[in-house]
Design an enzyme around this catalytic site. Structure first.
Site, PDB file in Angstrom:
ATOM      1  N   LYS A 113     -25.813   3.422  20.373  1.00 21.50           N
ATOM      2  CA  LYS A 113     -25.360   4.933  20.274  1.00 21.50           C
ATOM      3  C   LYS A 113     -23.481   5.453  21.019  1.00 21.50           C
ATOM      4  O   LYS A 113     -23.871   5.273  22.588  1.00 21.50           O
ATOM      5  CB  LYS A 113     -26.719   5.522  21.725  1.00 21.50           C
ATOM      6  CG  LYS A 113     -26.678   7.299  22.421  1.00 21.50           C
ATOM      7  CD  LYS A 113     -27.709   7.672  23.027  1.00 21.50           C
ATOM      8  CE  LYS A 113     -27.220   8.707  23.516  1.00 21.50           C
ATOM      9  NZ  LYS A 113     -26.245   9.683  23.437  1.00 21.50           N
ATOM     10  N   LYS A 163     -35.447   4.415  16.435  1.00 22.20           N
ATOM     11  CA  LYS A 163     -35.632   5.595  15.388  1.00 22.20           C
ATOM     12  C   LYS A 163     -37.172   4.434  14.654  1.00 22.20           C
ATOM     13  O   LYS A 163     -37.066   3.572  14.689  1.00 22.20           O
ATOM     14  CB  LYS A 163     -35.153   6.415  14.495  1.00 22.20           C
ATOM     15  CG  LYS A 163     -34.421   6.819  15.313  1.00 22.20           C
ATOM     16  CD  LYS A 163     -32.955   6.985  13.676  1.00 22.20           C
ATOM     17  CE  LYS A 163     -31.998   8.035  14.198  1.00 22.20           C
ATOM     18  NZ  LYS A 163     -30.675   7.837  13.436  1.00 22.20           N
ATOM     19  N   CYS A 167       8.605  12.781  50.517  1.00 18.98           N
ATOM     20  CA  CYS A 167       8.543  11.549  49.309  1.00 18.98           C
ATOM     21  C   CYS A 167       8.762  10.671  50.253  1.00 18.98           C
ATOM     22  O   CYS A 167       9.403  10.036  50.448  1.00 18.98           O
ATOM     23  CB  CYS A 167       9.691  12.351  48.391  1.00 18.98           C
ATOM     24  SG  CYS A 167      10.568  11.316  47.820  1.00 18.98           S
ATOM     25  N   TYR A 205     -24.645   7.000  10.812  1.00 20.69           N
ATOM     26  CA  TYR A 205     -26.207   6.630  11.426  1.00 20.69           C
ATOM     27  C   TYR A 205     -27.543   7.544  10.822  1.00 20.69           C
ATOM     28  O   TYR A 205     -28.716   7.672  10.670  1.00 20.69           O
ATOM     29  CB  TYR A 205     -26.496   7.196  12.900  1.00 20.69           C
ATOM     30  CG  TYR A 205     -26.079   8.523  13.597  1.00 20.69           C
ATOM     31  CD1 TYR A 205     -24.943   8.242  14.697  1.00 20.69           C
ATOM     32  CD2 TYR A 205     -26.724   9.017  13.233  1.00 20.69           C
ATOM     33  CE1 TYR A 205     -25.082   9.524  15.123  1.00 20.69           C
ATOM     34  CE2 TYR A 205     -26.534  10.397  13.949  1.00 20.69           C
ATOM     35  CZ  TYR A 205     -25.675  10.505  15.121  1.00 20.69           C
ATOM     36  OH  TYR A 205     -25.173  12.121  15.528  1.00 20.69           O
ATOM     37  N   CYS A 212      16.775  12.173  44.591  1.00 21.05           N
ATOM     38  CA  CYS A 212      15.784  10.399  44.270  1.00 21.05           C
ATOM     39  C   CYS A 212      15.590   9.345  44.043  1.00 21.05           C
ATOM     40  O   CYS A 212      15.184   9.470  42.559  1.00 21.05           O
ATOM     41  CB  CYS A 212      14.722  11.294  44.363  1.00 21.05           C
ATOM     42  SG  CYS A 212      12.456  10.628  44.520  1.00 21.05           S
ATOM     43  N   PHE A 222       0.813  -1.223  -0.123  1.00 23.63           N
ATOM     44  CA  PHE A 222       0.210  -0.026   0.001  1.00 23.63           C
ATOM     45  C   PHE A 222       1.066   1.097   0.443  1.00 23.63           C
ATOM     46  O   PHE A 222       0.614   2.097  -0.842  1.00 23.63           O
ATOM     47  CB  PHE A 222      -1.011   0.036   1.803  1.00 23.63           C
ATOM     48  CG  PHE A 222      -1.946   1.469   1.365  1.00 23.63           C
ATOM     49  CD1 PHE A 222      -3.375   1.094   0.651  1.00 23.63           C
ATOM     50  CD2 PHE A 222      -1.708   2.284   1.875  1.00 23.63           C
ATOM     51  CE1 PHE A 222      -4.138   2.248   0.637  1.00 23.63           C
ATOM     52  CE2 PHE A 222      -2.390   3.776   1.744  1.00 23.63           C
ATOM     53  CZ  PHE A 222      -4.120   3.398   1.350  1.00 23.63           C
ATOM     54  N   ASP A 223       1.604   1.366   0.868  1.00 27.45           N
ATOM     55  CA  ASP A 223       2.819   2.399   0.883  1.00 27.45           C
ATOM     56  C   ASP A 223       3.589   3.212  -0.472  1.00 27.45           C
ATOM     57  O   ASP A 223       3.511   3.663  -0.971  1.00 27.45           O
ATOM     58  CB  ASP A 223       4.215   2.069   2.236  1.00 27.45           C
ATOM     59  CG  ASP A 223       3.418   2.540   3.410  1.00 27.45           C
ATOM     60  OD1 ASP A 223       2.401   3.694   3.367  1.00 27.45           O
ATOM     61  OD2 ASP A 223       3.975   1.580   4.260  1.00 27.45           O
ATOM     62  N   SER A 248     -31.364  17.253  18.624  1.00 29.26           N
ATOM     63  CA  SER A 248     -30.518  16.709  19.920  1.00 29.26           C
ATOM     64  C   SER A 248     -31.444  15.576  20.066  1.00 29.26           C
ATOM     65  O   SER A 248     -33.001  15.785  19.477  1.00 29.26           O
ATOM     66  CB  SER A 248     -30.279  17.403  21.511  1.00 29.26           C
ATOM     67  OG  SER A 248     -31.678  18.120  21.218  1.00 29.26           O
ATOM     68  N   CYS A 291       8.943  15.796  44.873  1.00 27.33           N
ATOM     69  CA  CYS A 291       9.473  16.450  45.235  1.00 27.33           C
ATOM     70  C   CYS A 291      10.758  16.576  45.171  1.00 27.33           C
ATOM     71  O   CYS A 291      11.301  16.621  43.581  1.00 27.33           O
ATOM     72  CB  CYS A 291      10.180  14.849  45.446  1.00 27.33           C
ATOM     73  SG  CYS A 291      11.663  14.467  46.335  1.00 27.33           S
ATOM     74  N   GLU A 327     -21.097   9.823  14.506  1.00 24.12           N
ATOM     75  CA  GLU A 327     -20.447   9.954  14.966  1.00 24.12           C
ATOM     76  C   GLU A 327     -18.702   9.884  14.924  1.00 24.12           C
ATOM     77  O   GLU A 327     -17.981   8.073  14.460  1.00 24.12           O
ATOM     78  CB  GLU A 327     -20.599   9.246  16.488  1.00 24.12           C
ATOM     79  CG  GLU A 327     -20.792   9.804  18.111  1.00 24.12           C
ATOM     80  CD  GLU A 327     -21.850  10.722  18.201  1.00 24.12           C
ATOM     81  OE1 GLU A 327     -23.126  10.944  17.418  1.00 24.12           O
ATOM     82  OE2 GLU A 327     -22.245  11.354  19.377  1.00 24.12           O
ATOM     83  N   CYS A 367      12.396   9.384  49.087  1.00 17.35           N
ATOM     84  CA  CYS A 367      13.509   9.518  50.319  1.00 17.35           C
ATOM     85  C   CYS A 367      12.932  10.523  50.733  1.00 17.35           C
ATOM     86  O   CYS A 367      14.127  11.082  51.278  1.00 17.35           O
ATOM     87  CB  CYS A 367      14.412  10.235  48.735  1.00 17.35           C
ATOM     88  SG  CYS A 367      13.619  12.158  48.890  1.00 17.35           S
ATOM     89  N   GLU A 380     -30.284   1.585  16.769  1.00 16.32           N
ATOM     90  CA  GLU A 380     -28.697   0.867  16.749  1.00 16.32           C
ATOM     91  C   GLU A 380     -28.183   1.465  17.687  1.00 16.32           C
ATOM     92  O   GLU A 380     -28.546   2.359  19.400  1.00 16.32           O
ATOM     93  CB  GLU A 380     -28.406   2.354  15.576  1.00 16.32           C
ATOM     94  CG  GLU A 380     -29.190   2.739  14.181  1.00 16.32           C
ATOM     95  CD  GLU A 380     -29.341   3.598  13.309  1.00 16.32           C
ATOM     96  OE1 GLU A 380     -28.266   3.816  12.966  1.00 16.32           O
ATOM     97  OE2 GLU A 380     -30.656   3.751  13.196  1.00 16.32           O
ATOM     98  N   ASP A 438     -20.346   6.540  21.788  1.00 16.61           N
ATOM     99  CA  ASP A 438     -20.653   7.453  22.195  1.00 16.61           C
ATOM    100  C   ASP A 438     -18.627   9.014  22.120  1.00 16.61           C
ATOM    101  O   ASP A 438     -17.643   8.703  22.160  1.00 16.61           O
ATOM    102  CB  ASP A 438     -19.310   7.295  23.741  1.00 16.61           C
ATOM    103  CG  ASP A 438     -20.090   8.551  25.063  1.00 16.61           C
ATOM    104  OD1 ASP A 438     -20.052   9.384  24.763  1.00 16.61           O
ATOM    105  OD2 ASP A 438     -19.250   8.347  26.270  1.00 16.61           O
ATOM    106  N   LYS A 458     -30.645   5.553  27.299  1.00 10.84           N
ATOM    107  CA  LYS A 458     -29.471   5.583  27.579  1.00 10.84           C
ATOM    108  C   LYS A 458     -29.047   4.895  29.243  1.00 10.84           C
ATOM    109  O   LYS A 458     -29.622   4.485  30.348  1.00 10.84           O
ATOM    110  CB  LYS A 458     -28.801   6.996  29.027  1.00 10.84           C
ATOM    111  CG  LYS A 458     -29.447   8.475  27.782  1.00 10.84           C
ATOM    112  CD  LYS A 458     -27.667   8.936  27.347  1.00 10.84           C
ATOM    113  CE  LYS A 458     -27.193  10.158  28.050  1.00 10.84           C
ATOM    114  NZ  LYS A 458     -26.396  10.736  27.575  1.00 10.84           N
TER     115      LYS A 458
HETATM  116 ZN   LIG Z   1      12.112  11.678  46.727  1.00 10.24          ZN
END
Ligand SMILES: [Zn+2]
Length: 664
Positions: free
Chosen positions: A112, A284, A402, A221, A426, A34-35, A80, A420, A169, A405, A110, A114, A308
């Protein structure tokens, strides 16, 4: 075959392969093949700019930079949907529908997805524009970015309408999201919170080449348009598939609300088996004539309903809060939980982010806490179940020293995290910095891994990355699991890193906020570590895209005696701490402040070489002519519209030779 036909044939072939791979998930050639074909097309297009096509497969790699996204009014409003949360809600909806339409009603179900809603407009089979949902009436045009998404067809197949809108989406599959976060964590950057925000944030990136690197997908959709000759929602989905769009096969046509409920129940249980996140189901009315009869309320269509899912949540015991120290000294509190099953995986730990978060929720060791996965991959604690809190629990005291240390922690004003400050003593910081230095994107030292670095530090053989260059085979061989051969590899790997160019060395130093891109910018501007070390904050912020936060961090880094000593040592070992003489010899400031447009075919050098010359000499390459353009370098076969525009704006049009003469 003439060149034009050859270009068209290659474009068609690449489109088909793209479709097989991304939409059908069924590749018929290797990535390598492909490349090769893509490169062949690129070369032909470059040699023949008169056949340029904004929808060619070569345009997917991105490169266009958008500073301001134009506000665009949708041809058809993007409504919406009303939400429902229970069986009763859906039954009520059905009752309302049955009052308004006659005859049987079928429903399409369908998933939904996100993600970020998007409207694409196609004209004569070509992608015309992509616009975000916005407020439903108008959104932002993000065409250059959307073009880089491989599941968005740039040229349709089959029998498509002359002009129509298609909605869907833009989502980020979970696997791709996790991979992006792995990289961010390796760079000590805050991981992205969830796929949805990352997907919608991607669409507003200014550099489309950055968007091209993200594994986004476009799931369809809905089709909108005049005279589409489509009778049902389900038929629309089938048609969209035929034209080359990715429409998930989970969509289902059913005859009753009971069957809708079965679908909802099934996917609530099985949603974690999908490669992307969903937060519910969209139902729907299938028949588009019935949809017309039902019409819209002020806000939403009456013929559609979103169901939902409840966010998945469990409660478990918080056994202990521990603290991790990163390479930059940043402290991250971690909640160690009683293992619990959540959203298909066993959860043992959750991020607590920082001290503010712990205080806000008043989280205490021994508490019963609610853990949620919601839209996020890394589970988080959303609340404490106070009704179950034992009376003797003490409020959490955030650590002041810390855990590694014992040094007193600092918190920079305005920042959420504690640090720290024991930069040189440390252990996780010392080891982390060296691990970063040798990592693939930095010095890429072969034969040396993160574990070995930790071992070398513990044995006292190295203390900072400059010590790597002092190591000998004899010192390394006695280490655990180290044979003579691997010791030799390690030393020769270290030796080879002396050839790594300056910009990567700069990234490898591990200056906070100086990632790969920033390192490149700084290397290009300052050209040597000495110039950078002596730069003031004022000077640094004058560099393009360098802000105060980065400038302060750079000045702080080189303000340390210890860091300066290490840099000097790297210098004596021969590590590249300036741009190589060869690269430098080709760089001047002759074109500083000039914006130059290149167009047409050239005789002496290629278009890309021309562009590189402009950049190496301090100029800026621009793709379109405006009043800010300084020169138009015109080659053979330049489009007449560009010439007219340049003439109208009084812009100097120069030949290839005239341009080369300027540089002499
Ligand atoms: Zn530390």
């Amino acid at each position: 075959m003439n060149t034009k036909d050859q270009i068209e044939a290659l474009r068609d072939e690449l489109r088909q392969h793209n479709y097989n791979y991304y939409v059908l998930d069924n590749a018929t050639i290797s990535d390598y093949e492909f490349d090769i074909k893509l490169k062949e097309l690129q070369a032909l297009e470059e040699a023949h700019p008169e056949f340029f096509d904004a929808n060619s497969p070569t345009q997917r790699v991105g490169g266009a930079v958008t500073k301001n996204f134009a506000t665009t009014v949708h041809d058809f409003r993007m409504y919406s949907l009303d939400n429902s949360y229970s069986k009763e809600d859906l039954l009520d909806w059905e009752t309302r529908i049955k009052k308004m339409v006659d005859g049987d009603v079928q429903y399409t179900c369908e998933l939904k997805y996100d993600g970020a809603s998007m409207n694409l407009t196609y004209e004569n089979g070509k992608l015309l524009r992509a616009v975000t949902r916005g407020d439903g009436v108008q959104g932002d045009e993000v065409t250059a970015n959307v073009k880089t998404i491989n599941t968005v067809p740039l040229q349709l197949k089959g029998d498509y309408p002359d002009r129509f809108d298609i909605r869907g989406e833009i989502i980020l599959p979970i696997e791709g999201f996790l991979k992006m976060n792995e990289e961010r964590i390796a760079n000590e950057e805050e991981p992205y919170r969830n796929p949805r925000n990352t997907a919608s944030g991607s669409l507003k990136l200014q550099d489309s080449a950055e968007v091209a690197k993200r594994p986004l997908e476009f799931l369809l959709y809905s089709i909108k348009g005049n005279d589409l000759n489509i009778q049902t929602q389900y038929e629309g989905l089938d048609k969209a598939r035929e034209w080359g769009f990715k429409v998930p096969n989970e969509a289902k046509l059913v005859n009753s609300i009971d069957a809708v409920l079965d679908y909802v129940e099934y996917w609530d249980k099985h949603r974690h088996e999908l490669p992307y996140e969903i937060d519910g189901v969209v139902v729907k009315v299938n028949n588009l004539h019935q949809q017309d009869e039902l019409g819209f309320t002020a806000k939403a269509p009456r013929w559609a309903m979103a169901y939902k899912f409840k966010a998945e949540q469990v409660s478990t015991r918080l056994n202990e809060i521990t603290y991790q120290v990163g390479r930059t000294g940043a402290i991250t509190p971690v909640a160690n939980l009683e293992p619990v099953q959540l959203a298909g995986t066993i959860v043992k730990r959750a991020s607590l982010h920082n001290a503010d978060q712990i205080e806000k929720l008043d989280i205490r060791e021994g508490d019963e806490v609610f853990v949620e996965k919601g839209g996020e991959i890394i589970p988080k604690i959303i609340a404490v179940d106070l009704s179950k809190r034992p009376v003797d629990l003490r409020p959490t005291k955030y650590i002041t020293t810390c855990p590694e240390c014992d040094t007193e922690l600092h918190r920079i004003e305005g920042e959420a995290k504690h640090y720290c400050p024991n930069y040189n003593g440390c252990p996780p910081q010392v080891i982390g910095r060296i691990q970063h230095y040798i990592s693939r994107k930095a010095m890429d030292i072969e034969g040396l891994g993160g574990e070995t670095v930790a071992l070398l530090v513990k044995e006292g053989l190295i203390n900072d990355y400059s010590d790597l260059y002092d190591l000998t085979v004899d010192q390394v061989i006695p280490l655990e699991r180290m044979a003579e051969k691997s010791a030799e590899n390690l030393i020769s790997g270290v030796e080879a890193s002396k050839k790594i160019p300056f910009e990567r060395v700069l990234f490898a130093l591990g200056i906070r906020y100086v990632g790969e891109t920033v390192a490149k910018k700084l290397a290009k501007h300052y050209k040597s570590i000495d110039a950078l070390m002596n730069a003031s904050i004022e000077d640094l912020v004058s560099v393009d895209e360098i802000g105060e936060r980065i400038a302060e961090s750079v000045v702080e880094f080189f303000g340390s005696e210890e860091n300066r000593r290490i840099v000097e040592r790297l210098k004596t070992f021969g590590v590249q701490l300036e741009i190589s003489a060869e690269k430098l010899a080709n760089q001047t400031e002759k074109l500083k402040g000039l914006s130059i447009v290149v167009s047409g075919v050239f005789e002496k050098i290629s278009r890309n070489e021309l562009k590189k010359l402009i950049e190496d000499n301090g100029g800026k390459v621009s793709s379109s002519i405006s009043s800010k353009t300084s020169y138009l370098v015109a080659g053979d076969k330049m489009g007449p519209s560009k010439r007219t525009k340049a003439e109208n704006l009084n812009i100097s049009i120069i030949t290839e030779q005239a341009f080369l003469d300027i540089l002499k």
